[in-house]
Design a protein around this motif. Structure first.
Motif, short mmCIF file in Angstrom:
data_model
loop_
_atom_site.label_atom_id
_atom_site.label_comp_id
_atom_site.label_asym_id
_atom_site.label_seq_id
_atom_site.Cartn_x
_atom_site.Cartn_y
_atom_site.Cartn_z
N ASN A 1 0.85 -1.20 0.00
CA ASN A 1 0.00 0.00 0.00
C ASN A 1 0.88 1.25 0.00
N THR A 2 0.82 2.11 -1.07
CA THR A 2 0.00 1.96 -2.25
C THR A 2 0.48 0.78 -3.07
N HIS A 3 -0.40 0.33 -3.97
CA HIS A 3 -0.06 -0.83 -4.77
C HIS A 3 0.45 -0.40 -6.14
N ASN A 4 1.75 -0.62 -6.35
CA ASN A 4 2.42 -0.13 -7.55
C ASN A 4 1.80 -0.68 -8.83
N ARG A 5 1.79 -2.01 -9.00
CA ARG A 5 1.30 -2.60 -10.26
C ARG A 5 -0.20 -2.37 -10.45
N CYS A 6 -0.90 -2.12 -9.36
CA CYS A 6 -2.33 -1.83 -9.49
C CYS A 6 -2.54 -0.32 -9.60
N GLY A 7 -1.61 0.37 -10.26
CA GLY A 7 -1.78 1.78 -10.59
C GLY A 7 -1.72 2.70 -9.40
N GLY A 8 -0.91 2.35 -8.41
CA GLY A 8 -0.78 3.24 -7.24
C GLY A 8 -2.02 3.29 -6.39
N ALA A 9 -2.80 2.21 -6.42
CA ALA A 9 -4.04 2.17 -5.63
C ALA A 9 -3.74 2.30 -4.14
N ALA A 10 -4.57 3.07 -3.46
CA ALA A 10 -4.44 3.24 -2.00
C ALA A 10 -5.47 2.34 -1.33
N LEU A 11 -5.00 1.41 -0.52
CA LEU A 11 -5.92 0.49 0.16
C LEU A 11 -6.45 1.16 1.43
N GLU A 12 -7.77 1.14 1.56
CA GLU A 12 -8.47 1.78 2.68
C GLU A 12 -8.13 1.11 4.01
N VAL A 13 -8.35 1.85 5.07
CA VAL A 13 -8.16 1.33 6.43
C VAL A 13 -8.96 0.03 6.62
N SER A 14 -10.21 0.04 6.18
CA SER A 14 -11.07 -1.14 6.42
C SER A 14 -10.52 -2.38 5.71
N THR A 15 -9.94 -2.17 4.52
CA THR A 15 -9.35 -3.29 3.77
C THR A 15 -8.12 -3.82 4.50
N MET A 16 -7.27 -2.90 4.91
CA MET A 16 -6.06 -3.28 5.65
C MET A 16 -6.42 -4.04 6.92
N ASP A 17 -7.35 -3.47 7.67
CA ASP A 17 -7.72 -4.07 8.96
C ASP A 17 -8.35 -5.44 8.77
#
Ligand SMILES: *Cc1c(COP(=O)(O)O)cnc(C)c1O
Length: 345
Positions: A140-156
């Motif tokens: 996070n951010t995810h490079n190959r997925c276009g710099g996507a920012a993973l939300e707190v809820s996803t991380m948790d």
């Protein structure tokens, strides 16, 4: 205005006057003895920024991830990670060769996350035949997925699942501060449920070199042994560490500008009818090319003084960073338009 507009990566950014002055005047000592006051301060501040007990300065993000994997596992273990992640794609299989672990790559979702059910299904039952699964790696951010920012809820959610199964979680947060800026949450909150987190100084933060591995004090103590083993114990390394301290003060708050520039670039590319860019959440623009070959387009951009990199089949990547202004993006778009006219496919 830059004559060459270099959008290959945020790693190409160069330190400015202020950062160079901070480096030149850094107090130093032998860091292998723990004697470098600038490194010690950098590690203390880094740990606080990501909400962990301790941190360790390392030469690169690749070494940071390798040390994390090594410290969390024993040879013969299996780690779970995403099939698009940096550790799996861009670290020369160091986890296999140097940490001696097997990687089970699960399909990343488009937003850089992992499906909870996929992770759960991949975790092996304790069995004499099976490798242990001590570690889940996230990015996070995810490079190959276009710099996507993973939300707190996803991380948790992912961390909770891993912990429920007795696994630890390592976050490859090479661009964690970009995620924090995009989501408007503290980096420490994004990393809170992850046991360890690494991040790069040498990307959006604009330093010439360096990454940090952060986590519990006992983990970092063990990680220092692995860093030494890998040849990453450095001496008067307060000089690059001073760049990191400078970046914490001056280069985190400005990351949102890079994100605005990336959105401007993507929107301009989309208008040309040849490229299909993502809608960037952070500083990474990934564009599919609809017509012509990827190599031809990267070459045509280069002819016009705009540098991009091939990024998987039929895709190119462009990254904004602190040496790229809004005017540079406007100029880059004018040049790309000329490239499209020159190629005229
Ligand atoms: C760049 C990067 C790394 C590795 O950093 P280096 O300093 O280039 O070794 C790790 N993970 C991600 C997601 C990255 O983008």
């Amino acid at each position: 205005m830059n004559s060459i507009i270099d959008l290959r990566s945020d790693t190409v950014s160069k330190p400015g006057e202020g950062m160079r002055r901070a480096m030149a005047s850094a107090e130093v000592g032998d860091d292998v003895f723990g004697d470098d006051p600038t490194v010690n301060l950098l590690e203390e501040r880094a740990a606080a920024l990501v909400g962990k007990e301790a941190a360790m300065f390392v030469p690169s993000g690749t070494m940071a991830n390798l040390i994390a994997v090594m410290t969390h596992t024993r040879a013969g273990d299996e780690i779970l990670l995403g099939d698009q992640c940096h550790i799996f794609n861009y670290e020369v299989a160091g986890a296999a060769r140097l940490a001696g672990v097997q990687s089970h790559a699960l399909k990343n979702t488009e937003d850089g996350a992992l499906d909870l059910a996929d992770v759960e299904a991949a975790i092996r039952e304790p069995n004499i035949h099976a490798p242990r699964n001590p570690l889940l790696c996230l990015e996070n951010t995810h490079n190959r997925c276009g710099g996507a920012a993973l939300e707190v809820s996803t991380m948790d959610g992912l961390a909770e699942l891993a912990h429920r199964h007795g696994m630890q979680v390592h976050l490859d947060g090479a661009r964690l501060f970009n995620a924090a800026a995009a989501l408007e949450v503290p980096a420490a909150r994004l990393a809170r449920e992850c046991d360890t987190v690494s991040f790069c100084l040498s990307k959006g933060l604009g330093c010439p070199v360096g990454s940090l591995v952060c986590g519990p004090a006992d983990f970092v103590r063990e990680a220092r042994r692995n860093r030494k083993m890998l040849g990453g114990g450095m001496r008067q390394v307060g000089i690059p560490a001073a760049a990191g301290l400078y970046a914490f003060e001056h280069n985190i708050a400005r990351l949102a500008d890079d994100h605005a520039n990336a959105r401007l670039l993507a929107a301009g590319l989309a208008e040309l009818g040849v490229f299909e860019p993502n809608v960037p959440q952070t500083n990474i623009v990934v564009a599919n090319v609809r017509r012509g070959s990827l190599e031809q387009w990267v070459g045509a951009f280069r002819e016009q003084g705009v540098l991009a990199v091939p990024f998987g089949r039929g895709r190119m990547r462009m990254v904004t960073h602190l040496n790229i202004t809004r005017e540079d993006i406007e100029e880059a778009l004018r040049r790309v338009r000329r490239a499209v006219e020159a190629v005229a496919v």
